[in-house]
Write an enzyme that holds these catalytic residues in place. Structure first.
Site, PDB file in Angstrom:
ATOM      1  N   GLU A 189      -8.773   0.732  -3.003  1.00 28.35           N
ATOM      2  CA  GLU A 189      -9.587   0.783  -1.787  1.00 28.35           C
ATOM      3  C   GLU A 189     -10.460   2.030  -1.809  1.00 28.35           C
ATOM      4  OE1 GLU A 189      -6.750   0.565   1.379  1.00 28.35           O
ATOM      5  OE2 GLU A 189      -6.939  -1.596   1.535  1.00 28.35           O
ATOM      6  N   ARG A 229      -6.851  12.802   1.673  1.00 23.56           N
ATOM      7  CA  ARG A 229      -5.758  13.241   2.558  1.00 23.56           C
ATOM      8  C   ARG A 229      -4.396  12.715   2.090  1.00 23.56           C
ATOM      9  NH1 ARG A 229      -7.335   9.999   8.027  1.00 23.56           N
ATOM     10  NH2 ARG A 229      -9.371  10.886   7.523  1.00 23.56           N
ATOM     11  N   HIS A 230      -4.382  11.609   1.325  1.00 20.47           N
ATOM     12  CA  HIS A 230      -3.109  11.143   0.782  1.00 20.47           C
ATOM     13  C   HIS A 230      -3.267  10.850  -0.719  1.00 20.47           C
ATOM     14  CE1 HIS A 230      -5.020   7.345   1.900  1.00 20.47           C
ATOM     15  NE2 HIS A 230      -4.689   7.456   3.177  1.00 20.47           N
ATOM     16  N   GLU A 269     -11.167  -9.098   3.386  1.00 21.89           N
ATOM     17  CA  GLU A 269      -9.863  -8.744   3.946  1.00 21.89           C
ATOM     18  C   GLU A 269     -10.065  -8.499   5.425  1.00 21.89           C
ATOM     19  OE1 GLU A 269      -7.295  -6.062   1.839  1.00 21.89           O
ATOM     20  OE2 GLU A 269      -6.286  -5.416   3.690  1.00 21.89           O
ATOM     21  N   HIS A 298      -5.584   3.643  -1.422  1.00 22.65           N
ATOM     22  CA  HIS A 298      -6.865   3.971  -0.796  1.00 22.65           C
ATOM     23  C   HIS A 298      -7.219   5.414  -1.142  1.00 22.65           C
ATOM     24  CE1 HIS A 298      -9.301   4.161   3.242  1.00 22.65           C
ATOM     25  NE2 HIS A 298     -10.035   4.420   2.179  1.00 22.65           N
ATOM     26  N   ASP A 308      -0.149   4.451   0.033  1.00 16.44           N
ATOM     27  CA  ASP A 308      -0.848   5.667   0.492  1.00 16.44           C
ATOM     28  C   ASP A 308       0.089   6.702   1.103  1.00 16.44           C
ATOM     29  OD1 ASP A 308      -3.837   4.059   1.909  1.00 16.44           O
ATOM     30  OD2 ASP A 308      -3.208   4.437  -0.158  1.00 16.44           O
ATOM     31  N   HIS A 309       0.999   6.231   1.954  1.00 13.46           N
ATOM     32  CA  HIS A 309       1.729   7.211   2.771  1.00 13.46           C
ATOM     33  C   HIS A 309       2.953   7.806   2.091  1.00 13.46           C
ATOM     34  CE1 HIS A 309      -1.255   6.906   5.734  1.00 13.46           C
ATOM     35  NE2 HIS A 309      -1.163   5.599   5.735  1.00 13.46           N
ATOM     36  N   ARG A 337       3.817  18.961   1.570  1.00 13.97           N
ATOM     37  CA  ARG A 337       4.350  20.184   0.972  1.00 13.97           C
ATOM     38  C   ARG A 337       3.506  20.677  -0.198  1.00 13.97           C
ATOM     39  NH1 ARG A 337       9.946  21.344   1.772  1.00 13.97           N
ATOM     40  NH2 ARG A 337      10.116  21.599   4.057  1.00 13.97           N
ATOM     41  N   HIS A 370      -3.648  -4.195   7.670  1.00 10.48           N
ATOM     42  CA  HIS A 370      -3.732  -2.988   8.509  1.00 10.48           C
ATOM     43  C   HIS A 370      -2.822  -3.114   9.718  1.00 10.48           C
ATOM     44  CE1 HIS A 370      -5.510   0.986   9.299  1.00 10.48           C
ATOM     45  NE2 HIS A 370      -5.081   0.719  10.510  1.00 10.48           N
ATOM     46  N   GLY A 371      -1.804  -2.295   9.707  1.00 12.88           N
ATOM     47  CA  GLY A 371      -0.912  -2.201  10.864  1.00 12.88           C
ATOM     48  C   GLY A 371       0.161  -3.264  10.949  1.00 12.88           C
ATOM     49  N   THR A 431      -7.041   6.781  11.007  1.00 12.77           N
ATOM     50  CA  THR A 431      -6.804   5.669  10.094  1.00 12.77           C
ATOM     51  C   THR A 431      -8.048   4.786  10.129  1.00 12.77           C
ATOM     52  OG1 THR A 431      -5.280   3.886   9.462  1.00 12.77           O
ATOM     53  CG2 THR A 431      -5.686   4.195  11.820  1.00 12.77           C
ATOM     54  N   THR A 432      -8.071   3.789   9.262  1.00 15.05           N
ATOM     55  CA  THR A 432      -9.275   2.964   9.162  1.00 15.05           C
ATOM     56  C   THR A 432      -9.560   2.268  10.486  1.00 15.05           C
ATOM     57  OG1 THR A 432      -8.788   2.589   6.856  1.00 15.05           O
ATOM     58  CG2 THR A 432     -10.333   1.069   7.881  1.00 15.05           C
ATOM     59  N   GLY A 445       1.284  -1.390   4.268  1.00  8.46           N
ATOM     60  CA  GLY A 445       1.731  -0.111   3.733  1.00  8.46           C
ATOM     61  C   GLY A 445       2.460   0.772   4.715  1.00  8.46           C
ATOM     62  N   HIS A 446       1.704   1.238   5.709  1.00  8.72           N
ATOM     63  CA  HIS A 446       2.270   2.268   6.612  1.00  8.72           C
ATOM     64  C   HIS A 446       3.639   1.858   7.148  1.00  8.72           C
ATOM     65  CE1 HIS A 446       2.709   4.378  10.536  1.00  8.72           C
ATOM     66  NE2 HIS A 446       2.293   5.407   9.820  1.00  8.72           N
ATOM     67  N   ASN A 471       0.850  -1.193   0.000  1.00  6.49           N
ATOM     68  CA  ASN A 471       0.000   0.000   0.000  1.00  6.49           C
ATOM     69  C   ASN A 471       0.884   1.241   0.000  1.00  6.49           C
ATOM     70  OD1 ASN A 471      -1.479   2.269   1.043  1.00  6.49           O
ATOM     71  ND2 ASN A 471      -3.123   0.847   1.595  1.00  6.49           N
ATOM     72  N   ARG A 476      -9.272   8.038  -0.398  1.00  5.97           N
ATOM     73  CA  ARG A 476     -10.222   8.448   0.642  1.00  5.97           C
ATOM     74  C   ARG A 476     -11.083   9.603   0.150  1.00  5.97           C
ATOM     75  NH1 ARG A 476     -10.023   7.694   6.061  1.00  5.97           N
ATOM     76  NH2 ARG A 476      -8.718   6.014   6.846  1.00  5.97           N
TER      77      ARG A 476
HETATM   78  C1  LIG Z   1      -7.976  -0.047   4.608  1.00 12.41           C
HETATM   79  C2  LIG Z   1      -6.620   0.013   5.169  1.00 12.41           C
HETATM   80  O1  LIG Z   1      -6.310  -0.568   6.182  1.00 12.41           O
HETATM   81  C3  LIG Z   1      -5.604   0.909   4.574  1.00 12.41           C
HETATM   82  O2  LIG Z   1      -5.948   1.436   3.331  1.00 12.41           O
HETATM   83  C4  LIG Z   1      -5.455   2.036   5.533  1.00 12.41           C
HETATM   84  O3  LIG Z   1      -6.718   2.678   5.543  1.00 12.41           O
HETATM   85  C5  LIG Z   1      -4.332   2.928   5.096  1.00 12.41           C
HETATM   86  O4  LIG Z   1      -4.811   4.209   4.947  1.00 12.41           O
HETATM   87  P1  LIG Z   1      -5.008   5.160   6.221  1.00 12.41           P
HETATM   88  O5  LIG Z   1      -3.677   5.171   6.953  1.00 12.41           O
HETATM   89  O6  LIG Z   1      -5.407   6.486   5.638  1.00 12.41           O
HETATM   90  O7  LIG Z   1      -6.119   4.523   7.030  1.00 12.41           O
HETATM   91  N1  LIG Z   2      -5.879  -2.817   3.785  1.00 15.62           N
HETATM   92  C1  LIG Z   2      -4.650  -2.677   4.544  1.00 15.62           C
HETATM   93  C2  LIG Z   2      -3.668  -1.868   3.776  1.00 15.62           C
HETATM   94  O1  LIG Z   2      -3.844  -1.626   2.601  1.00 15.62           O
HETATM   95  C3  LIG Z   2      -2.437  -1.403   4.446  1.00 15.62           C
HETATM   96  O2  LIG Z   2      -2.716  -0.982   5.756  1.00 15.62           O
HETATM   97  P1  LIG Z   2      -1.449  -0.368   6.540  1.00 15.62           P
HETATM   98  O3  LIG Z   2      -0.341  -1.380   6.465  1.00 15.62           O
HETATM   99  O4  LIG Z   2      -1.077   0.902   5.837  1.00 15.62           O
HETATM  100  O5  LIG Z   2      -1.943  -0.154   7.945  1.00 15.62           O
END
Ligand SMILES: CC(=O)[C@@H](O)[C@H](O)COP(=O)(O)O
Ligand SMILES: NCC(=O)COP(=O)(O)O
Length: 252
Positions: free
Chosen positions: A74, A53-54, A155, A47, A13-14, A22, A198-199, A104-105, A220-221, A11, A49
């Protein structure tokens, strides 16, 4: 049961979170996604959103056009997002609950209590050839409802499990892990493909990866954070190694 391959969805996103800090064009999520592909990611997750936001709309456009591996898009269950998904027709769509004020979700999709809407909502996505996934908690009623409305995938939200671990609440962590195990077995018994995410971190991935019913992890994160310290390619390769190790060496 022979242990089927386990896919890693990265993922990104971040990467967009850093970019948006910036309001610039750097760092570019597509560049990170291409690096992730080269590092062995089986798919890319993004994702979009409602509050952007990202990931923003142009990121989805760029990913659809530029990726070699499948895109897992997503999104919330809204008309706006459905139209975007039908325009791009990504490999996969994962329906995710969204609350504007959340950081976060939090929690999984309420499928059991919203079956009529979600049945109608996912039909056009399925007809468009998207693999539809529902992001849910480890809840047997939600799993049953997911199968009933015709989702191909669930999921499982691993956030609570990961949070308990991070907070040192190991008894609660192990209880949640058992709930996740039961949920994976039950979902698989209903013919659903089982994903999780997630996480997840290096410290928490192994017990989830070891679940033979789980076919894909979306992470992802943690990987984007770890990339700050060791680079994205090595960060992903280490996650893949830990997944392989937990799975007995049979990932995709
Ligand atoms: C659905 C999910 O777990 C991820 O897409 C998570 O939402 C990452 O994006 P956020 O950190 O914005 O929640
Ligand atoms: N659906 C979970 C995802 O895409 C990644 O979640 P995270 O690792 O960013 O918390």
């Amino acid at each position: 049961m022979t242990v089927p391959p386990l896919r890693l969805g990265v993922n990104i996103d971040h990467v967009a979170t850093v970019r948006n800090a910036r309001g610039s064009a750097y760092p570019e999520p597509l560049r990170a996604a291409k690096l992730a592909e080269a590092a062995g990611a089986d798919g890319i997750t993004a994702h979009l959103r409602e509050d952007r936001r990202h990931i923003v709309d142009a990121d989805i456009e760029a990913l659809v056009d530029g990726l070699r591996v499948p895109l897992n898009f997503e999104m919330a269950a809204t008309a706006e997002m459905q139209a975007i998904a039908l325009r791009h027709r990504p490999h996969a769509v994962c329906i995710v609950p969204e609350k504007r004020e959340e950081r976060t979700t939090e929690g999984g999709l309420e499928v059991a209590g919203d079956q009529n809407h979600l049945t109608d909502f996912i039909m056009p996505l399925r007809d468009a050839g998207c693999r539809v996934s529902l992001f849910i908690g480890a809840d047997l009623a939600q799993i049953e409802a997911s199968a009933r409305i015709g989702a191909a995938v669930v999921e499982l939200h691993t956030g609570a499990y990961c949070d308990f671990h991070a907070e040192g609440r190991f008894d609660e962590r192990d209880e949640e892990l058992e709930r996740l195990r039961e949920a994976a077995v039950f979902a698989h018994s209903l013919g659903l493909e089982v994903h999780a995410g997630h996480g997840l971190t290096y410290d928490t991935v192994a017990p989830i990866a070891a679940m033979a019913e789980v076919r894909e992890l979306n992470i992802g994160h943690f990987l984007i954070g770890e990339a700050i310290f060791r680079g994205l390619d090595p960060a992903i390769r280490e996650m893949r190694r830990l997944m392989d190790e937990a799975r007995g060496g049979t990932t995709a």
